[in-house]
Design a protein around this motif. Structure first.
Motif, PDB file in Angstrom:
ATOM      1  N   SER A 224     -34.150 -30.167   6.027  1.00 52.24           N
ATOM      2  CA  SER A 224     -33.984 -28.708   6.026  1.00 52.24           C
ATOM      3  C   SER A 224     -32.704 -28.315   5.298  1.00 52.24           C
TER       4      SER A 224
ATOM      5  N   GLU B  87     -42.421 -25.927   4.523  1.00 51.85           N
ATOM      6  CA  GLU B  87     -41.705 -25.084   5.482  1.00 51.85           C
ATOM      7  C   GLU B  87     -42.402 -25.073   6.839  1.00 51.85           C
TER       8      GLU B  87
ATOM      9  N   PHE C  31     -38.449 -21.314   9.444  1.00 53.84           N
ATOM     10  CA  PHE C  31     -39.380 -22.012   8.565  1.00 53.84           C
ATOM     11  C   PHE C  31     -40.834 -21.637   8.850  1.00 53.84           C
TER      12      PHE C  31
END
Length: 156
Positions: free
Chosen positions: A80, A60, A20
């Motif tokens: 997520s 993210e 991420f």
């Protein structure tokens, strides 16, 4: 095996954090390009794609930082997982509709140049692997070197 799970979860947490942080970091420098990558999926209007494209890199990065620190690991893993399922669904949709785009996962995304082929199968497999990491953290969120351990008094 029970003694190894915190280490397995640590690897999963740090790997997903890296994913991420890298993905968000590559997009945050050009939010217009990020919006174009979202728009290439042809699932939203350009205005909606601009909002998603502007928010996605920051989401993210936030998820990556929370995972890196190990804060609210199970919750962040759940968010997520949802995000990864959305990414997978978007890629499957683009593939099913015959779109010739770069997924924009770790790049600027958008229409592919002439002569370049899509890599949808590999993109999906990669994202399923990332989803598996999130699944590990949903199942066994306790990991080493995490703020969750400090906050919960684990190891004292």
């Amino acid at each position: 095996m029970e003694r190894t799970w915190p280490w397995i979860s640590t690897v999963a947490r740090l790997a997903l954090a890296a994913v991420f942080l890298i993905a968000g970091g590559l997009k945050v420098g050009d939010l217009n390009e990020s919006a174009r990558a979202v728009k290439a999926y042809q699932l939203t209007s350009y205005d909606t794609a601009k909002i998603i494209g502007a928010a996605q890199p920051f989401l993210e990065i936030a998820l990556g930082l929370l995972l890196l620190a190990g804060i609210a690991t199970r919750l962040v893993a759940g968010i997520s997982a949802v995000l990864l399922v959305i990414f997978i669904a978007g890629i499957v949709s683009a593939w099913a509709r015959g779109l010739q785009i770069d997924c924009g996962c770790f790049s600027s995304g958008g229409e592919l140049a002439a002569g370049r082929d899509t890599a949808y199968g590999l993109d999906i497999l990669r994202d399923v692997a990332f989803l598996a990491l999130a699944g590990i953290l949903l199942w066994k969120p306790r990991s080493r070197y995490s703020a969750d351990n400090v906050l919960m008094g684990v190891g004292r």
